[in-house]
Write an enzyme that holds these catalytic residues in place. Structure first.
Site, PDB file in Angstrom:
ATOM      1  N   GLN A  58      43.798 -44.658 -47.730  1.00  0.00           N
ATOM      2  CA  GLN A  58      45.238 -44.141 -47.906  1.00  0.00           C
ATOM      3  C   GLN A  58      46.591 -44.916 -47.333  1.00  0.00           C
ATOM      4  O   GLN A  58      47.811 -43.912 -47.298  1.00  0.00           O
ATOM      5  CB  GLN A  58      44.974 -42.592 -47.404  1.00  0.00           C
ATOM      6  N   CYS A  97      35.671 -35.143 -50.126  1.00  0.00           N
ATOM      7  CA  CYS A  97      34.870 -36.620 -49.958  1.00  0.00           C
ATOM      8  C   CYS A  97      34.688 -36.901 -47.955  1.00  0.00           C
ATOM      9  O   CYS A  97      34.651 -37.159 -47.716  1.00  0.00           O
ATOM     10  CB  CYS A  97      34.455 -37.970 -50.141  1.00  0.00           C
ATOM     11  N   LYS A 150      44.145 -46.184 -56.335  1.00  0.00           N
ATOM     12  CA  LYS A 150      45.273 -45.036 -55.384  1.00  0.00           C
ATOM     13  C   LYS A 150      46.255 -46.350 -55.136  1.00  0.00           C
ATOM     14  O   LYS A 150      46.842 -45.114 -55.248  1.00  0.00           O
ATOM     15  CB  LYS A 150      44.556 -44.949 -54.171  1.00  0.00           C
ATOM     16  N   HIS A 210      36.187 -40.430 -44.309  1.00  0.00           N
ATOM     17  CA  HIS A 210      35.453 -40.216 -45.970  1.00  0.00           C
ATOM     18  C   HIS A 210      34.241 -40.731 -45.557  1.00  0.00           C
ATOM     19  O   HIS A 210      33.520 -41.642 -45.098  1.00  0.00           O
ATOM     20  CB  HIS A 210      36.300 -40.825 -46.799  1.00  0.00           C
ATOM     21  N   ASP A 241      39.882 -48.495 -42.389  1.00  0.00           N
ATOM     22  CA  ASP A 241      39.990 -47.718 -44.113  1.00  0.00           C
ATOM     23  C   ASP A 241      41.377 -47.741 -44.474  1.00  0.00           C
ATOM     24  O   ASP A 241      41.538 -46.313 -43.635  1.00  0.00           O
ATOM     25  CB  ASP A 241      38.547 -46.650 -44.276  1.00  0.00           C
TER      26      ASP A 241
HETATM   27  N1  PMP Z   1      38.288 -43.842 -47.641  1.00  0.00           N
HETATM   28  C1  PMP Z   1      39.140 -42.863 -48.189  1.00  0.00           C
HETATM   29  C2  PMP Z   1      40.009 -42.510 -47.294  1.00  0.00           C
HETATM   30  C3  PMP Z   1      39.812 -42.028 -49.426  1.00  0.00           C
HETATM   31  O1  PMP Z   1      40.875 -41.553 -49.637  1.00  0.00           O
HETATM   32  C4  PMP Z   1      38.452 -42.920 -50.695  1.00  0.00           C
HETATM   33  C5  PMP Z   1      39.202 -42.753 -51.952  1.00  0.00           C
HETATM   34  N2  PMP Z   1      38.630 -40.862 -51.910  1.00  0.00           N
HETATM   35  C6  PMP Z   1      37.560 -43.778 -50.228  1.00  0.00           C
HETATM   36  C7  PMP Z   1      37.486 -44.597 -49.088  1.00  0.00           C
HETATM   37  C8  PMP Z   1      37.050 -44.026 -50.757  1.00  0.00           C
HETATM   38  O2  PMP Z   1      37.529 -44.980 -52.133  1.00  0.00           O
HETATM   39  P1  PMP Z   1      36.657 -45.425 -53.186  1.00  0.00           P
HETATM   40  O3  PMP Z   1      36.722 -44.022 -54.107  1.00  0.00           O
HETATM   41  O4  PMP Z   1      38.040 -46.214 -54.521  1.00  0.00           O
HETATM   42  O5  PMP Z   1      35.617 -46.284 -53.343  1.00  0.00           O
END
Ligand code: PMP
Length: 416
Positions: A211, A373, A234, A130, A208
């Site tokens: 997910q 993203c 999430k 991401h 990270d």
């Molecule tokens: N890492 C992953 C794998 C994600 O799916 C996301 C959210 N789409 C993020 C990081 C970023 O999370 P946040 O926008 O809640 O900071």
């Protein structure tokens, strides 16, 4: 795949707690919410816990001598204890509240990274990350002069672990930073194995968990992660709250990032000293209601049990992959269900992902379209964008049927 009574009972019991799910998306068209990888819905218990804080004991934390502040502090710190248990951290001092995964990763980059990375060093990541696990390192690399390398993928969207070993062997790696589960491919990465190899090479590992934490049991000690980041929104909690887990000795050695109230032990005009963990990293008035909401979300998930949540999602994902495979001209990306989280990103030959998402929305189905993203991953796959359906504990198998039916309808409209 059987629509077993047991599964139906599970999902309908859960759904009764989610007021938002019981609505029409358009007149006469029920909502089918399949955008859970972007953000989950919230059960009434979480909404009520936050409402209760504002109605009954709203006050700032850590400061007041009065009863309301004591109550707010107990709830705010109580949530931290629940989160510690949820991810099996050794101490609540290792649980740092942040605004979410993005802030957690930036915190590591700006504190540990700024203090430790220099020219010649390597940060090793993957092409599936991401943006929140790419850009903070790029920003810091531009300033500090270290190198970023990326582990490539196999055809099926799994990590090339031989390449990982080779890249570690090339030397200089100080940090491996990798997503636990891909928000596009759904790939579940072998982070425990990656941690073992990283440590043997003298590197730290940041995971990270945005997910993974919402969807499966996570044990940061079993993974041997040095840092682990995730977001509340999430996993049934509110926006504006997330967590950075870090091993205590590492957090102790790291300088603070943001300065301000609460993160200090003492302040003189000549200089300041820092508060103990985790407050050293929590400057200013925090997201109090949000932390309480996240604590309640953790209670909700632990009551059900993460094994049960995961088993339900595996059943839904397996069914979705089976049904999507029937649809002509549709390509689903990522590995098979044995290595995949509750995500199905796909493209339809000749139909733009955004047009497709719009057509699905007309059928009541909320999905996401775009690069999610993960522009480098889409570039790697030779795609500009994809459409993504993502599932959670409240999704019915019949909602997969609704998705597939709507895809057939879209196909007919476009290929007419
Ligand atoms: N890492 C992953 C794998 C994600 O799916 C996301 C959210 N789409 C993020 C990081 C970023 O999370 P946040 O926008 O809640 O900071």
């Amino acid at each position: 795949m059987e629509h077993s009574l047991e599964r139906t009972y599970f999902v309908e019991t859960v759904r009764a707690d989610f007021p938002i799910l019981n609505q029409e998306h358009h007149p006469g068209v029920p909502l089918v919410y399949l955008d859970n990888a972007a953000s989950s819905q919230k059960p009434r218990q979480v909404i009520e816990a936050m409402d209760d804080y504002y109605r009954r004991y709203n006050a700032n934390v850590h400061r007041g001598i009065h009863k309301l502040s004591e109550q707010a502090t107990a709830a705010y710190e109580g949530a931290r204890v629940k989160i510690r248990k949820f991810i099996n951290a050794a101490s609540k001092r290792e649980i740092v509240y942040t605004r979410g995964t993005t802030e957690s990763i930036n915190l590591v980059a700006q504190t540990w990274g700024r203090a430790n990375l220099k020219p010649g060093d390597v940060v090793l990541s993957t092409v599936m990350e991401h943006h929140s696990n790419i850009v903070p390192w790029q920003i810091l690399a531009a300033e500090k002069g270290f190198t970023i390398k990326y582990i490539p993928l196999h055809e099926d969207g799994t990590l090339d672990m031989d390449a990982y070993t080779r890249l570690l062997d090339e030397g200089g790696v100080k940090l491996v930073t990798v997503m636990h589960v891909s928000n596009v491919l759904g790939t579940i990465n072998p982070v425990a194995d990656m941690a073992r190899q990283a440590h043997a090479a003298g590197a730290l590992i940041l995971v990270d968990g945005a997910q993974s934490t919402p969807h499966m049991p996570v044990d940061v000690q079993a993974l041997d992660a040095d840092f682990f980041a995730f977001s509340g929104h999430k996993m049934l909690g509110p926006t504006g709250i997330g967590v950075l887990y870090g091993k205590r000795a590492l957090l102790e050695a790291m300088p603070p990032w943001m300065g301000g109230g609460d993160m200090i032990a003492s302040v003189r005009l000549e200089g300041s000293t820092w508060n103990e963990l985790p407050y050293k990293f929590e400057a200013g008035t925090p997201s109090i209601a949000e932390a309480i909401g996240l604590g309640c979300a953790v209670d909700y998930l632990m009551n059900i049990g993460m094994e049960t949540v995961h088993a339900h999602e595996c059943a839904v994902t397996e069914y979705a992959l089976e049904r999507l495979a029937e649809v002509p001209d549709l390509t689903v990306y990522g590995p098979d269900v044995s290595q995949k989280g509750a995500v199905a990103a796909f493209t339809f030959a000749g139909i733009h992902p955004h047009d497709l998402a719009q057509m699905l929305d007309a059928e009541g189905i909320a999905v996401r379209a775009g690069h999610h993203c993960a522009m480098p991953l889409h570039h790697y796959l030779g795609l500009a964008a994809s459409t993504r359906a993502s599932f959670y504990l409240y999704n019915r198998l019949s909602e997969v049927d609704a998705l597939v039916e709507a895809l057939y309808k879209a196909r007919k409209a476009f290929y007419r």
